[in-house]
Write a protein that holds these residues in place. Sequence first.
Motif, PDB file in Angstrom:
ATOM      1  N   GLU A 171       0.852  -1.181   0.000  1.00 18.90           N
ATOM      2  CA  GLU A 171       0.000   0.000   0.000  1.00 18.90           C
ATOM      3  C   GLU A 171       0.891   1.236   0.000  1.00 18.90           C
ATOM      4  O   GLU A 171       2.060   1.175   0.337  1.00 18.90           O
ATOM      5  CB  GLU A 171      -0.893   0.012   1.231  1.00 18.90           C
ATOM      6  CG  GLU A 171      -1.910  -1.105   1.248  1.00 18.90           C
ATOM      7  CD  GLU A 171      -2.808  -1.027   2.466  1.00 18.90           C
ATOM      8  OE1 GLU A 171      -2.916   0.073   3.057  1.00 18.90           O
ATOM      9  OE2 GLU A 171      -3.366  -2.059   2.818  1.00 18.90           O
ATOM     10  N   GLY A 172       0.275   2.345  -0.316  1.00 18.59           N
ATOM     11  CA  GLY A 172       1.025   3.601  -0.293  1.00 18.59           C
ATOM     12  C   GLY A 172       1.372   4.032  -1.687  1.00 18.59           C
ATOM     13  O   GLY A 172       0.803   3.561  -2.666  1.00 18.59           O
ATOM     14  N   GLY A 173       2.313   4.904  -1.756  1.00 16.58           N
ATOM     15  CA  GLY A 173       2.676   5.472  -3.035  1.00 16.58           C
ATOM     16  C   GLY A 173       1.803   6.674  -3.327  1.00 16.58           C
ATOM     17  O   GLY A 173       1.318   7.342  -2.440  1.00 16.58           O
ATOM     18  N   CYS A 174       1.582   6.935  -4.585  1.00 10.99           N
ATOM     19  CA  CYS A 174       0.827   8.119  -5.006  1.00 10.99           C
ATOM     20  C   CYS A 174      -0.648   7.768  -5.047  1.00 10.99           C
ATOM     21  O   CYS A 174      -1.068   6.894  -5.785  1.00 10.99           O
ATOM     22  CB  CYS A 174       1.320   8.576  -6.368  1.00 10.99           C
ATOM     23  SG  CYS A 174       0.801  10.196  -6.805  1.00 10.99           S
ATOM     24  N   GLY A 175      -1.431   8.421  -4.248  1.00  3.41           N
ATOM     25  CA  GLY A 175      -2.807   8.003  -4.248  1.00  3.41           C
ATOM     26  C   GLY A 175      -3.738   9.109  -4.033  1.00  3.41           C
ATOM     27  O   GLY A 175      -4.881   9.130  -4.044  1.00  3.41           O
TER      28      GLY A 175
END
Length: 175
Positions: A171-175
Amino acid sequence: MKPLRSFAFVLVALLMHGCPPPDPAPDGSVGGDDAGGDSGVYVGDPRLELGTGEGRFDTFEDGETLDLVSGCQGAQHVWVAMRAWGIDRRGPIIDVELIRDSDGERVSQVFRVRVSFDDVGEEYVDVFGLTLVVPEPDTAIGEDLTLRATVTDRNETTVMDERPIRIEWGEGGCG
């Protein structure tokens, strides 16, 4: 009056031309110490510890699975962080790569950057939020990998570390 002013201007220009500018440091700064008088050099035996983390240095165990996250520009990456002892923190060259153990192939993009480490304590410095891009996740997910880093400071002190890891979508990153 004007010829005197012109002569003075030419004289000043010639004098200034005779003094070469100071050599820039590898991080682009000019001169000696930072404004605070910090030499940038940390004492102790030079060594490097690999970690992970977007906003801070986090440790991980050998063989641990790290997250592969989607980046804002469309690629996917692993967050890499480092902690170093005994190096000049100002503008070292950092090289990071991810190698597949089964055949020795690099599964990350070439990652080379010159960036300063942050002051953390009296004995060590950290850098975090480095994005090691994995262009073809299928070649790395579920594989035994080696995360390898080399840091060379402005005094040519070189420290290295490598750690066994695995990666999976996280999960995570650009969202």
